[in-house]
Design a protein around this motif. Structure first.
Motif, PDB file in Angstrom:
ATOM      1  N   SER A 330      20.874 -41.987 -41.499  1.00 42.79           N
ATOM      2  CA  SER A 330      21.894 -42.795 -42.069  1.00 42.79           C
ATOM      3  C   SER A 330      21.363 -44.174 -41.213  1.00 42.79           C
ATOM      4  O   SER A 330      21.899 -44.131 -39.940  1.00 42.79           O
ATOM      5  CB  SER A 330      23.296 -42.484 -41.964  1.00 42.79           C
ATOM      6  N   ILE A 331      21.056 -45.372 -41.800  1.00 45.11           N
ATOM      7  CA  ILE A 331      20.661 -46.571 -41.328  1.00 45.11           C
ATOM      8  C   ILE A 331      21.880 -47.401 -41.415  1.00 45.11           C
ATOM      9  O   ILE A 331      22.282 -47.753 -42.440  1.00 45.11           O
ATOM     10  CB  ILE A 331      19.469 -46.938 -41.950  1.00 45.11           C
ATOM     11  N   PRO A 332      22.345 -48.035 -40.278  1.00 42.83           N
ATOM     12  CA  PRO A 332      23.509 -49.122 -40.328  1.00 42.83           C
ATOM     13  C   PRO A 332      22.691 -50.359 -40.865  1.00 42.83           C
ATOM     14  O   PRO A 332      21.766 -50.632 -40.680  1.00 42.83           O
ATOM     15  CB  PRO A 332      23.745 -49.526 -38.711  1.00 42.83           C
ATOM     16  N   ASP A 333      23.658 -51.312 -41.447  1.00 43.40           N
ATOM     17  CA  ASP A 333      23.271 -52.247 -42.408  1.00 43.40           C
ATOM     18  C   ASP A 333      22.466 -53.468 -41.435  1.00 43.40           C
ATOM     19  O   ASP A 333      21.512 -54.065 -41.923  1.00 43.40           O
ATOM     20  CB  ASP A 333      24.455 -52.953 -42.986  1.00 43.40           C
ATOM     21  N   HIS A 334      23.017 -53.529 -39.973  1.00 42.59           N
ATOM     22  CA  HIS A 334      22.386 -54.630 -39.319  1.00 42.59           C
ATOM     23  C   HIS A 334      20.984 -54.180 -38.949  1.00 42.59           C
ATOM     24  O   HIS A 334      20.157 -55.143 -38.541  1.00 42.59           O
ATOM     25  CB  HIS A 334      23.238 -54.875 -37.757  1.00 42.59           C
ATOM     26  N   VAL A 335      20.713 -52.781 -38.873  1.00 49.67           N
ATOM     27  CA  VAL A 335      19.116 -52.368 -38.652  1.00 49.67           C
ATOM     28  C   VAL A 335      18.305 -52.717 -39.937  1.00 49.67           C
ATOM     29  O   VAL A 335      17.249 -53.187 -39.839  1.00 49.67           O
ATOM     30  CB  VAL A 335      19.214 -50.834 -38.360  1.00 49.67           C
ATOM     31  N   LEU A 336      19.040 -52.518 -41.088  1.00 52.78           N
ATOM     32  CA  LEU A 336      18.439 -52.778 -42.381  1.00 52.78           C
ATOM     33  C   LEU A 336      18.021 -54.283 -42.659  1.00 52.78           C
ATOM     34  O   LEU A 336      16.920 -54.701 -43.026  1.00 52.78           O
ATOM     35  CB  LEU A 336      19.227 -52.406 -43.516  1.00 52.78           C
ATOM     36  N   SER A 337      18.888 -55.025 -42.079  1.00 56.65           N
ATOM     37  CA  SER A 337      18.586 -56.544 -42.304  1.00 56.65           C
ATOM     38  C   SER A 337      17.505 -57.183 -41.106  1.00 56.65           C
ATOM     39  O   SER A 337      17.197 -58.246 -41.626  1.00 56.65           O
ATOM     40  CB  SER A 337      20.156 -57.334 -41.696  1.00 56.65           C
ATOM     41  N   LEU A 338      17.107 -56.349 -40.550  1.00 61.47           N
ATOM     42  CA  LEU A 338      16.011 -56.660 -39.659  1.00 61.47           C
ATOM     43  C   LEU A 338      14.633 -56.465 -40.070  1.00 61.47           C
ATOM     44  O   LEU A 338      13.577 -56.671 -39.720  1.00 61.47           O
ATOM     45  CB  LEU A 338      16.245 -56.000 -38.130  1.00 61.47           C
ATOM     46  N   LEU A 339      14.840 -55.540 -41.135  1.00 63.72           N
ATOM     47  CA  LEU A 339      13.300 -55.121 -41.846  1.00 63.72           C
ATOM     48  C   LEU A 339      12.537 -56.561 -42.401  1.00 63.72           C
ATOM     49  O   LEU A 339      11.342 -56.501 -41.836  1.00 63.72           O
ATOM     50  CB  LEU A 339      13.570 -54.267 -43.085  1.00 63.72           C
ATOM     51  N   PRO A 340      13.046 -57.542 -42.759  1.00 62.92           N
ATOM     52  CA  PRO A 340      12.449 -58.501 -43.241  1.00 62.92           C
ATOM     53  C   PRO A 340      11.786 -59.285 -42.277  1.00 62.92           C
ATOM     54  O   PRO A 340      10.601 -59.677 -42.376  1.00 62.92           O
ATOM     55  CB  PRO A 340      13.331 -59.590 -43.973  1.00 62.92           C
ATOM     56  N   GLU A 341      12.403 -59.475 -41.026  1.00 60.95           N
ATOM     57  CA  GLU A 341      11.643 -59.915 -39.891  1.00 60.95           C
ATOM     58  C   GLU A 341      10.531 -59.397 -39.201  1.00 60.95           C
ATOM     59  O   GLU A 341       9.525 -59.729 -39.216  1.00 60.95           O
ATOM     60  CB  GLU A 341      12.665 -60.169 -38.910  1.00 60.95           C
ATOM     61  N   ASN A 342      10.474 -57.685 -39.259  1.00 61.49           N
ATOM     62  CA  ASN A 342       9.646 -57.049 -38.850  1.00 61.49           C
ATOM     63  C   ASN A 342       8.442 -56.635 -40.036  1.00 61.49           C
ATOM     64  O   ASN A 342       7.361 -56.487 -39.806  1.00 61.49           O
ATOM     65  CB  ASN A 342      10.236 -55.577 -38.409  1.00 61.49           C
ATOM     66  N   GLY A 343       8.918 -56.766 -41.298  1.00 63.14           N
ATOM     67  CA  GLY A 343       8.164 -56.275 -42.462  1.00 63.14           C
ATOM     68  C   GLY A 343       8.179 -54.982 -42.925  1.00 63.14           C
ATOM     69  O   GLY A 343       7.353 -54.667 -43.709  1.00 63.14           O
ATOM     70  N   GLY A 344       8.812 -54.083 -42.254  1.00 60.14           N
ATOM     71  CA  GLY A 344       8.958 -52.857 -42.333  1.00 60.14           C
ATOM     72  C   GLY A 344       9.632 -52.439 -43.717  1.00 60.14           C
ATOM     73  O   GLY A 344      10.224 -53.305 -44.653  1.00 60.14           O
ATOM     74  N   VAL A 345       9.535 -51.140 -44.000  1.00 54.83           N
ATOM     75  CA  VAL A 345       9.987 -50.527 -45.316  1.00 54.83           C
ATOM     76  C   VAL A 345      10.777 -49.256 -45.102  1.00 54.83           C
ATOM     77  O   VAL A 345      10.482 -48.465 -44.210  1.00 54.83           O
ATOM     78  CB  VAL A 345       8.707 -50.195 -46.396  1.00 54.83           C
TER      79      VAL A 345
END
Length: 451
Positions: A330-345
């Motif tokens: 279960s992934i928190p929203d603030h972790v999901l919001s960092l994916l664009p900066e890292n480029g992850g999926v």
């Protein structure tokens, strides 16, 4: 009754012409999102003709079935009157649709569902559907039921994590890892369906041949024996991703997510991601390995996202705000919001939340939620209710999910980060360090003393 237009009106405003002495049956629907449906899908019965409304309304389609039921001696006046009525009817339909008939009502036809399913099946022949965290069979052989399930669900590639029990840490975890890799290679070698790949190009070529590509990896950093040398050896054997930790399996260099309140944590282990953890991370980046972080503690996930030199991957996951369960990450929203900066999926597992099976509507809600938080370039699939084809066909009803967006969702985003990581291969410095002795001295770690 509406008055029949006069001859003068028709001369100034000509109506759509039809063949005389024929009846016409119309089937009206709107375009499905911005998807370019293949010609064979859009042909329902006879020829398909596009009609554009003169008032700028929504374009419609009409499928004609001509059956000349009148005799050849029918009077011209009667034929002309029928053409006028049909023309007025088409105009009224355009006006009604421009006035806002709900799109959902127009898309409930079963024939349209079949059209969407046919389109999705065709799309999945062009772009492989990549499923995250595939569970291999318990036996040494892939039997017909295993193969049928993969084929039936239109899966083009899988991520196969080699699992090692957490209790093997500090004991024979490395040996069990080697045995797991050997088993995976023997299983796939005995099958004509599955083929282990080591790059994005190999994955595409395998899909074109009609086989299922297998990207092999390690499920848990404890399987690496806290050694960069073991990590490099695992890479040479074909592993292309590493889950830094498995659930509740903290290593001396990375903290795992803990779901049980009574779980005992050793005093000397890190509560996040320490310096040697960064060394392991950078070596994975240098080798060109995917780094999977879904089972890390929240603090460790944030640390990896900020320090990684390549995009990361989260598998078997779901948004914390929509599902908080022990069977998936279960992934928190603030972790999901960092994916664009890292480029992850993030690869969403939308089959169930705990003991509750998810429905197609709930799954679509979760997909759209993650797309809103992280973006369409950072989302993929790792499980679906019923079938992937049905989920994607229903998702295609939403206009924001066009052809390009669906291709990104099913596997395009994973292919992108695979290629980005491959470009970093051997461009970073070699990391050759040993874990500090104090990090493992209190454990029963079997290691020959260094000179």
């Amino acid at each position: 009754m509406n008055p029949v237009p006069s001859r003068e009106f028709l001369e100034v405003h000509p109506l759509h012409q039809h063949q005389p002495h024929c009846k016409q049956q119309c089937f009206v629907f709107t375009e499905i999102a911005d998807i370019e449906l293949p010609a064979e899908i859009t042909k329902f019965g006879g020829g398909t003709e596009k009609i554009r409304c003169s008032n700028g309304g929504i374009p419609t389609y009409s499928t004609k079935k001509d059956s000349c039921s009148e005799s050849s001696g029918e009077r011209p006046e009667r034929s002309r009157g029928r053409k006028i009525l049909l023309g007025v009817g088409v105009v009224l339909i355009c006006i009604a649709m421009a006035g806002g008939i709900p799109l959902a009502l127009q898309l409930r036809s079963s024939s349209l569902l079949e059209a969407r399913l046919a389109f999705i099946r065709r799309l999945l022949t062009e772009s492989p559907l990549i499923e995250g965290s595939w569970k291999p069979p318990s036996t040494m052989n892939l039997n017909s039921s295993n193969l049928f399930e993969v084929r039936q669900n239109h899966i083009g590639a899988v991520l196969w994590p080699i699992a090692v029990p957490c209790g093997a840490q500090y004991l024979d975890a490395v040996q069990l890892t080697l045995e797991g890799i050997d088993r995976a290679k023997r299983i796939t070698a005995a099958s004509d369906l599955m083929h282990i790949v080591e790059s994005a190009d190999e994955m595409e070529q395998t899909h074109i041949r009609g086989e299922v590509a297998v990207l092999m990896g390690i499920s848990g950093g404890h399987a690496l024996g806290t050694s960069t040398a073991v990590l490099r050896s695992i890479y040479l054997l074909g592993a292309r991703f590493v889950s830094i930790t498995s659930l509740e399996c903290t290593t001396p260099w990375a903290a795992a997510a803990i779901r049980r309140p009574d779980y005992l944590v050793e005093e000397n282990v890190t509560n996040s991601f320490n310096e040697f953890g960064q060394t392991m991370l950078f070596e994975m980046n240098r080798l060109g390995m995917l780094v999977e972080i879904s089972m890390l503690s929240e603090a460790a996930m944030l640390a990896v996202l900020k320090t990684a030199k390549a995009p990361v991957l989260l598998t078997n996951a779901t948004p914390l705000s929509m599902c908080n369960s022990t069977n998936i990450a279960s992934i928190p929203d603030h972790v999901l919001s960092l994916l664009p900066e890292n480029g992850g999926v993030i690869l969403l597992n939308l089959e169930r939340c705990g003991d509750r099976t998810l429905g197609v509507r709930e799954a679509i809600t979760a997909i759209n939620y993650v797309r809103k938080v992280a973006g369409v370039d950072h989302i993929g699939l790792g499980g679906a209710p019923k079938s992937y084809a049905l989920l994607l066909a229903e998702l295609a009803r939403d206009r924001v999910w066009g052809n390009a967006a669906i291709k990104k969702l099913v596997g395009g985003n994973v292919m992108r980060i695979l290629r980005e990581i491959e470009t970093l291969k051997n461009r970073l410095p070699l990391y050759e360090e040993w874990i500090p002795h104090e990090s493992i001295e209190s454990n029963s770690y079997c290691r020959y003393p260094e000179s």
